[in-house]
Design an enzyme around this catalytic site. Sequence first.
Site, mmCIF file in Angstrom:
data_model
loop_
_atom_site.group_PDB
_atom_site.id
_atom_site.type_symbol
_atom_site.label_atom_id
_atom_site.label_comp_id
_atom_site.label_asym_id
_atom_site.label_seq_id
_atom_site.Cartn_x
_atom_site.Cartn_y
_atom_site.Cartn_z
ATOM 1 N N GLN A 1 0.350 9.362 -7.585
ATOM 2 C CA GLN A 1 1.092 8.757 -6.471
ATOM 3 C C GLN A 1 1.152 7.230 -6.578
ATOM 4 O O GLN A 1 1.982 6.585 -5.960
ATOM 5 C CB GLN A 1 0.416 9.113 -5.130
ATOM 6 C CG GLN A 1 0.596 10.563 -4.751
ATOM 7 C CD GLN A 1 -0.453 11.016 -3.732
ATOM 8 O OE1 GLN A 1 -0.158 11.120 -2.556
ATOM 9 N NE2 GLN A 1 -1.656 11.299 -4.193
ATOM 10 N N THR B 1 0.841 -1.191 0.000
ATOM 11 C CA THR B 1 0.000 0.000 0.000
ATOM 12 C C THR B 1 0.877 1.242 0.000
ATOM 13 O O THR B 1 1.862 1.305 0.745
ATOM 14 C CB THR B 1 -0.959 0.071 1.205
ATOM 15 O OG1 THR B 1 -1.525 1.385 1.256
ATOM 16 C CG2 THR B 1 -0.296 -0.222 2.539
ATOM 17 N N ASP C 1 -0.127 3.792 1.248
ATOM 18 C CA ASP C 1 -0.523 4.497 2.470
ATOM 19 C C ASP C 1 0.396 4.182 3.658
ATOM 20 O O ASP C 1 0.401 4.914 4.645
ATOM 21 C CB ASP C 1 -1.960 4.127 2.865
ATOM 22 C CG ASP C 1 -2.954 4.388 1.753
ATOM 23 O OD1 ASP C 1 -2.679 5.255 0.912
ATOM 24 O OD2 ASP C 1 -3.999 3.715 1.722
ATOM 25 N N GLU D 1 -5.703 13.266 2.632
ATOM 26 C CA GLU D 1 -7.124 13.161 2.261
ATOM 27 C C GLU D 1 -8.014 12.798 3.456
ATOM 28 O O GLU D 1 -9.195 13.119 3.481
ATOM 29 C CB GLU D 1 -7.306 12.130 1.145
ATOM 30 C CG GLU D 1 -6.872 10.724 1.563
ATOM 31 C CD GLU D 1 -7.052 9.679 0.479
ATOM 32 O OE1 GLU D 1 -7.500 10.007 -0.626
ATOM 33 O OE2 GLU D 1 -6.744 8.497 0.768
ATOM 34 N N ARG E 1 0.370 33.309 -3.682
ATOM 35 C CA ARG E 1 -0.840 32.588 -3.281
ATOM 36 C C ARG E 1 -0.519 31.580 -2.188
ATOM 37 O O ARG E 1 0.618 31.123 -2.076
ATOM 38 C CB ARG E 1 -1.370 31.764 -4.452
ATOM 39 C CG ARG E 1 -2.068 32.537 -5.507
ATOM 40 C CD ARG E 1 -2.379 31.608 -6.667
ATOM 41 N NE ARG E 1 -3.126 32.317 -7.688
ATOM 42 C CZ ARG E 1 -3.163 31.974 -8.959
ATOM 43 N NH1 ARG E 1 -2.492 30.914 -9.374
ATOM 44 N NH2 ARG E 1 -3.872 32.665 -9.813
ATOM 45 N N MET F 1 -2.738 11.395 -0.872
ATOM 46 C CA MET F 1 -3.528 10.220 -0.454
ATOM 47 C C MET F 1 -3.048 9.710 0.900
ATOM 48 O O MET F 1 -2.233 10.345 1.567
ATOM 49 C CB MET F 1 -3.424 9.132 -1.516
ATOM 50 C CG MET F 1 -4.247 9.410 -2.755
ATOM 51 S SD MET F 1 -4.132 8.020 -3.907
ATOM 52 C CE MET F 1 -5.497 8.402 -5.011
ATOM 53 N N ARG G 1 -5.562 28.492 -3.346
ATOM 54 C CA ARG G 1 -5.976 27.509 -4.344
ATOM 55 C C ARG G 1 -5.698 26.104 -3.817
ATOM 56 O O ARG G 1 -4.897 25.935 -2.893
ATOM 57 C CB ARG G 1 -5.190 27.698 -5.650
ATOM 58 C CG ARG G 1 -5.382 29.040 -6.303
ATOM 59 C CD ARG G 1 -6.790 29.161 -6.887
ATOM 60 N NE ARG G 1 -7.010 30.498 -7.403
ATOM 61 C CZ ARG G 1 -6.712 30.868 -8.646
ATOM 62 N NH1 ARG G 1 -6.170 29.999 -9.468
ATOM 63 N NH2 ARG G 1 -6.944 32.096 -9.058
HETATM 64 O O1 F6P Z 1 -5.104 2.640 -0.473
HETATM 65 C C1 F6P Z 1 -4.524 3.287 -1.543
HETATM 66 C C2 F6P Z 1 -5.367 4.441 -1.986
HETATM 67 O O2 F6P Z 1 -4.712 5.083 -3.067
HETATM 68 C C3 F6P Z 1 -5.733 5.442 -0.887
HETATM 69 O O3 F6P Z 1 -4.669 6.312 -0.594
HETATM 70 C C4 F6P Z 1 -6.948 6.101 -1.501
HETATM 71 O O4 F6P Z 1 -7.805 6.615 -0.517
HETATM 72 C C5 F6P Z 1 -7.606 4.974 -2.211
HETATM 73 O O5 F6P Z 1 -6.612 3.991 -2.466
HETATM 74 C C6 F6P Z 1 -8.270 5.345 -3.517
HETATM 75 O O6 F6P Z 1 -8.944 4.223 -3.963
HETATM 76 P P1 F6P Z 1 -9.656 4.048 -5.363
HETATM 77 O O7 F6P Z 1 -8.608 3.560 -6.324
HETATM 78 O O8 F6P Z 1 -10.674 2.974 -5.128
HETATM 79 O O9 F6P Z 1 -10.230 5.352 -5.746
#
Ligand code: F6P
Length: 342
Positions: free
Chosen positions: A274, A126, A128, A222, A163, A170, A266
């Site tokens: 990513q 992941t 994440d 996010e 700005r 993510m 903005r």
């Molecule tokens: O888990 C990886 C990830 O990229 C997260 O960071 C993000 O919230 C999610 O997947 C987005 O998922 P999808 O591809 O279903 O939009």
Amino acid sequence: MKIGILTSGGDCPGLNAVIRGAVLKGDRVFGSQFVGFRFGWRGVVEGDFVHLDRHSVRGLSKQGGTILGSSRTNPFDGEYGGPDNIRAMLKRNSIDAIIAVGGEGTLTAAGRLSESGIPVVGVPKTIDNDLAATDYSFGFDTAVEIATEAIDRVRTTAESHERCIVVEVMGRHAGWIALHAGMAAGAHAILIPEQPLTIETVCDWVINVRDRGRAPVIVVAEGFRFESMDQAYSDKGLDAFNRPRLGGIADRLAPLIEEKTGIESRSTAVGFAQRGGVPSAYDRVLATRLGMAAVDAAEASRWGSMVALKGTDIVTVSIAEATHAPKQVPPERYHEASLLFG
Ligand code: F6P
């Protein structure tokens, strides 16, 4: 042994390197045979797979995405889902084991299937970096590089126009990408899910930066929420595992900052960049080692286990250890970074 590999959930750089590592080691050391399930658990449920041999994984470690495809299919859903159907599909095709490469959703499903007697080994993936029981998951290093470059680039245009720019990255409910990319790029504030704040605190930092003659660059994960919010901002419904789809907090934040500070603001999101493209050298090495170790675990019948990184060693842990709670940014890591905000 005939092993079926699948890549499931959100893709990330390094998936192909896992497949290559597993197939090369299995072929050379154990004489294993391999198939690749197409589109994650969907291929398992539908019995849809391709044969994999040395030739099919040639030159793969640097290739982004996954040659097998991925989906967020839940293997317990639908007419052909669930352990009994999956067991029958494995038997019909003489497949002895599954190597499931995935994040929290995928591995939770793998753990449940393993408890029902399906022979499964997990590999953590992941961007994440939110899986417990592994120090890092591959994909994270590449995602941080891409997000860092994006923030660096945003900074120059922010300066040109005086700005404030809010950059969304993510990470779901963990702030690892925001913390690392924000620190690397010298962001003026980093907002992460683990540390809810008030808009006033954020605006104080923004004004401070402007008063020093700089253009504020704010990195927001996010999954960040203000103290006043019960949960992270989400207007995109749920995924197959009933988790809210996140994204859009930067678009909410920038107008609020502008309204409260009078500084033109903005927003921009780094988004799927990513997850795309070639993996970093670090991720290629980690993914290859994890793929090789997953074959060791399968050949040793360590069902329900997951291969993981501890320090610089590859170890085996239980899938349950990895999925019982997400690995979040500890307060001390955030406070260390926040000394430089504003
Ligand atoms: O888990 C990886 C990830 O990229 C997260 O960071 C993000 O919230 C999610 O997947 C987005 O998922 P999808 O591809 O279903 O939009």
